[in-house]
Scaffold this motif. Sequence first.
Motif, short mmCIF file in Angstrom:
data_model
loop_
_atom_site.label_atom_id
_atom_site.label_comp_id
_atom_site.label_asym_id
_atom_site.label_seq_id
_atom_site.Cartn_x
_atom_site.Cartn_y
_atom_site.Cartn_z
N ASN A 195 30.01 -6.91 22.32
CA ASN A 195 31.13 -7.08 23.24
C ASN A 195 31.89 -8.34 22.83
O ASN A 195 31.53 -8.99 21.85
N LYS A 196 32.93 -8.67 23.56
CA LYS A 196 33.79 -9.78 23.15
C LYS A 196 33.07 -11.12 23.17
O LYS A 196 33.51 -12.09 22.53
N ASP A 197 31.93 -11.21 23.89
CA ASP A 197 31.21 -12.46 23.98
C ASP A 197 30.08 -12.58 22.95
O ASP A 197 29.39 -13.61 22.90
N SER A 198 29.89 -11.55 22.12
CA SER A 198 28.83 -11.59 21.11
C SER A 198 29.10 -12.69 20.09
O SER A 198 30.23 -12.84 19.61
N GLN A 199 28.06 -13.44 19.75
CA GLN A 199 28.20 -14.48 18.73
C GLN A 199 28.57 -13.89 17.37
O GLN A 199 29.28 -14.52 16.58
N THR A 200 28.09 -12.68 17.11
CA THR A 200 28.41 -12.01 15.85
C THR A 200 29.91 -11.72 15.76
O THR A 200 30.51 -11.83 14.69
N VAL A 201 30.51 -11.35 16.88
CA VAL A 201 31.95 -11.10 16.93
C VAL A 201 32.72 -12.40 16.69
O VAL A 201 33.71 -12.44 15.95
N LYS A 202 32.26 -13.49 17.30
CA LYS A 202 32.92 -14.78 17.13
C LYS A 202 32.81 -15.27 15.69
O LYS A 202 33.76 -15.83 15.13
#
Length: 345
Positions: A195-202
Amino acid sequence: MKKMIANGLILLMMFALLGGCAAKIVELHHPESVTSTEYDAQYHADEGVLDVMYLDDGDFIDIAPEMVPLAAAPAVFSIPVPEAPGTSVKKNDKSVIDYSNAKDGYIMAKYIPKSTKNIKIIIKGPSDAQYQYSLKSGDVYEVYPLSDGNGKYTVGVYEQVDGSKYATVVSATVDVKLSDEFAPFIRPNQYVNYNKDSQTVKKAAELVKGKDTTLDKLAAVYNHVIKNLTYDKEKAKNVKSGYLPDVDEILKAGKGICFDYAAVMAVMLRSQDIPTKLVVGYTGDVYHAWLTVYSKETGWIDSVVQFDGKTWKLMDPTFASTGNQSSDTMQYIGDGKNYTAKFLY
């Protein structure tokens, strides 16, 4: 001759390293409906073979355990959030299948009571490929992709009765016309979960900052994964049926199995609006996971690891990392004949 032997040893070592991903595939069969007496007789006679039984007296099936293929950041791309609005559902007091957004390449399902027994969902697409997933109990929706393109799907939720014997809880037939071919491969699902809060996304947003093209973004993500993850041989020895990657935990630990490598990279790319297929199948006789990526410049890239000015080679982050990008490994990766896709997620 010495060179040939050395090359052979390198490949053997590579397969040994990935041994945790190896497993035996069992085909799913669809015999005619039978009685419970016929079920028992056929089940024992066909011991070791996974037969799906649609029974007249209770709709029981036999399900074998599934295999496991083994700083301030720029703005994160707007991630499409799966929803279960309830406009198109099949349900009873135990389970709900919500296919309201089938056109967007997914269905959602939940099993309402708390249960210590295994709950499974099986999705059969128009190509007759059958996808088996786990479903948690406790009234929580999970997301499952419709990876088989346009056409008719059957979706069933099954409750464990005893051992590998499962009873049908609820089932649905869904006619799917996708909004576009990328729909199943640009959204989160149970295997590519974020989701938008995933560290992988960041982290993905950091890696692609300043990169303009899909191929540049792909290279940045790919290089980060193969340089920062190592293959977890201990995990490969002990991984259980039904395992699902937690991409943030994998990224934090800096190690994982082939399934983990592919899931982390798929999350990074999808979160940047790059359609990505997590592919499960065989490399030689090893059960394995890899990726296929879409670029506007080139279309679907089925063979991408590195660009030498002429060709891309098959993107397989596990082999490239564990082989330290040796010429023998890269040659093996680049040979599409060594790869046989079975499932897309």
